[in-house]
Design a protein around this motif. Structure first.
Motif, PDB file in Angstrom:
ATOM      1  N   ARG A   1      -9.104  -1.725   4.990  1.00 56.77           N
ATOM      2  CA  ARG A   1     -10.629  -2.034   3.397  1.00 56.77           C
ATOM      3  C   ARG A   1      -9.377  -3.269   2.554  1.00 56.77           C
ATOM      4  O   ARG A   1     -10.582  -3.580   2.626  1.00 56.77           O
ATOM      5  CB  ARG A   1     -10.564  -0.316   3.048  1.00 56.77           C
TER       6      ARG A   1
ATOM      7  N   ALA B   1      -2.649   7.084  -0.791  1.00 56.03           N
ATOM      8  CA  ALA B   1      -3.299   6.615  -0.212  1.00 56.03           C
ATOM      9  C   ALA B   1      -4.046   7.765   0.082  1.00 56.03           C
ATOM     10  O   ALA B   1      -5.252   8.368   0.386  1.00 56.03           O
ATOM     11  CB  ALA B   1      -2.973   5.892   1.280  1.00 56.03           C
TER      12      ALA B   1
ATOM     13  N   VAL C   1       1.257  -0.565  -0.292  1.00 55.94           N
ATOM     14  CA  VAL C   1       0.364  -0.166   0.040  1.00 55.94           C
ATOM     15  C   VAL C   1       1.032   1.505  -0.076  1.00 55.94           C
ATOM     16  O   VAL C   1       1.272   1.746   0.770  1.00 55.94           O
ATOM     17  CB  VAL C   1      -1.163  -0.459   0.980  1.00 55.94           C
TER      18      VAL C   1
ATOM     19  N   GLU D   1      -6.453   2.591   4.606  1.00 54.74           N
ATOM     20  CA  GLU D   1      -6.727   1.132   3.216  1.00 54.74           C
ATOM     21  C   GLU D   1      -6.266  -0.077   3.437  1.00 54.74           C
ATOM     22  O   GLU D   1      -6.481  -0.979   2.905  1.00 54.74           O
ATOM     23  CB  GLU D   1      -5.192   2.289   2.427  1.00 54.74           C
TER      24      GLU D   1
END
Lengths: 256, 256
Positions: free
Chosen positions: A246, A120, A115, A243
């Motif tokens: 999620r 983000a 990530v 994130e």
């Protein structure tokens, strides 16, 4: 047996060590959980001895690319079962470090999702604050020099980034790195002098037209937060933690 | 390559998650370090989904022994290279959990050293506060019921342990476990009601003759510390973190 603790969120910390803890805290505090067992399985690898300073590398004061140590940290996470991970350091997202790191990860562990904290942050601002196009950036000199936030925000997304003038950039660097009063040497608690510099530079950026502030170094949220400013303050670490949740356990993500 | 990040300190967290972070923070804050690279390499495994509640198990309200999940966590640490580790939960040190856990570790990873938080606490008090023989214990009902502190302190070392009366033990349990105001559900920040209960029970133990207080649950240091009391307050997690540093990198250990 290993499947029992999947999904497992991986955090590459140690860059710096307290910032890694703060990142994991962001995962926990953004998780719907009223008892221990409802928290998400998380692995924090904090091996600072193998990761040279990111800013020094970008300023050509350190010859070894930190990407190698980040990759070794990622291997530990992967071996334990993590398939989603983050590097808890903004400066490490600079292209000269992050691109070779992601290249090594893709080659060795093709199913590992890294990530991107900046991505983000961009995605969140576009979604929740579409009116904000001019952002003030508080960061290390390495991050400023690498123009990584400019690359992400300015070119691709129509944002403009306001940076402090060079003396301000140096002061922020001192607030992070000074052995006397900087956050890396004195995180627990952070010294007032570091906080004062950062607040001053934040207000300066707002005075110069920024509509929001990006805390573009994982050390900064240890010293300042939304309560210090009337304009929105964006913490890429906080947003990247959300994130990760999620992606791995969406029903566990709290509202914001 | 793996040798580059040795020694690696292992922390079995998730019991509870924030307490695991607090433990790692104790490692960092007890390390002599002015820059990232001087901090000790540390791995935190926080897999609460595989570790049932320790207190419920000891009260026979949960059938599965948490030792199995602790062992799986230890395996992750060992595979990554850690040879010294701790379980960041006092209640897990109760004999019905800790003995089978240590047995499995010894069988599968004979060179893994598990630092015992209670032992670290006894050793510190004997060395630094030899005048203190009567200690007040703040802990979970599981820890009280298991008498693990009594076993360590009373029998072997000539200490006596004062525990709250049953209603006080229940109140402390609520301050830790209540979904409305307990530390496990509300750690960030801790609720005033939980703090108030714990301070009251701490003062009661001192009034009843305790010369020092043991924060015998890793959640408690999130809610109270030395500044709240004039008598010495002992945090087994803090002391175990120092023991891990002493064992793996003694020259990095700060003075106290």
């Amino acid at each position: 047996m290993e499947e029992r603790y999947k999904p497992l969120i991986g955090v590459i910390g140690g860059v710096g060590p307290y910032a890694g803890l703060d990142f994991v805290r962001n995962i926990f505090s953004n998780t719907r959980a009223l008892k221990d067992q409802e928290h998400l399985n998380t692995l924090l690898v904090s091996c600072p001895s193998i990761i040279p300073d990111r800013t020094k590398y970008l300023l050509d004061e350190e010859p070894v690319n930190p990407s190698g140590g980040l990759f070794e940290s990622a291997k530990i996470l992967y071996a334990a079962g993590a398939r989603h991970a983050v590097v808890a350091c903004n400066t490490a997202h600079s292209d000269r470090i992050f691109a070779p790191f992601c290249g090594m990860v893709k080659e060795a562990m093709p199913d590992m999702v890294i990530v991107n904290m900046l991505r983000a942050c961009v995605d969140f601002i576009k979604k929740k604050h579409p009116e904000i196009k001019t952002l003030g950036l508080l960061a290390t000199r390495g991050t400023y020099k690498s123009r990584v936030y400019g690359d992400y925000f300015k070119a691709a997304e129509g944002f403009s980034i306001i940076e402090p003038e060079p003396p301000g950039q140096d002061r922020i660097g001192q607030a992070i790195y000074s052995l006397d009063f900087g956050i890396k040497a004195h995180s627990n608690p952070v010294k007032a002098k570091a906080c004062n510099i950062l607040l001053y530079e934040g207000f300066r950026l707002l005075d110069r037209g920024a509509r929001g502030l990006i805390l573009g170094c994982t050390e900064l949220p240890l010293a300042m937060d939304q309560e210090d400013f009337s304009a929105p303050v964006f913490n890429p670490g906080f947003l990247a933690a959300r994130e990760l949740i999620r992606l791995t356990a969406p029903s566990s993500l709290t509202e914001v």
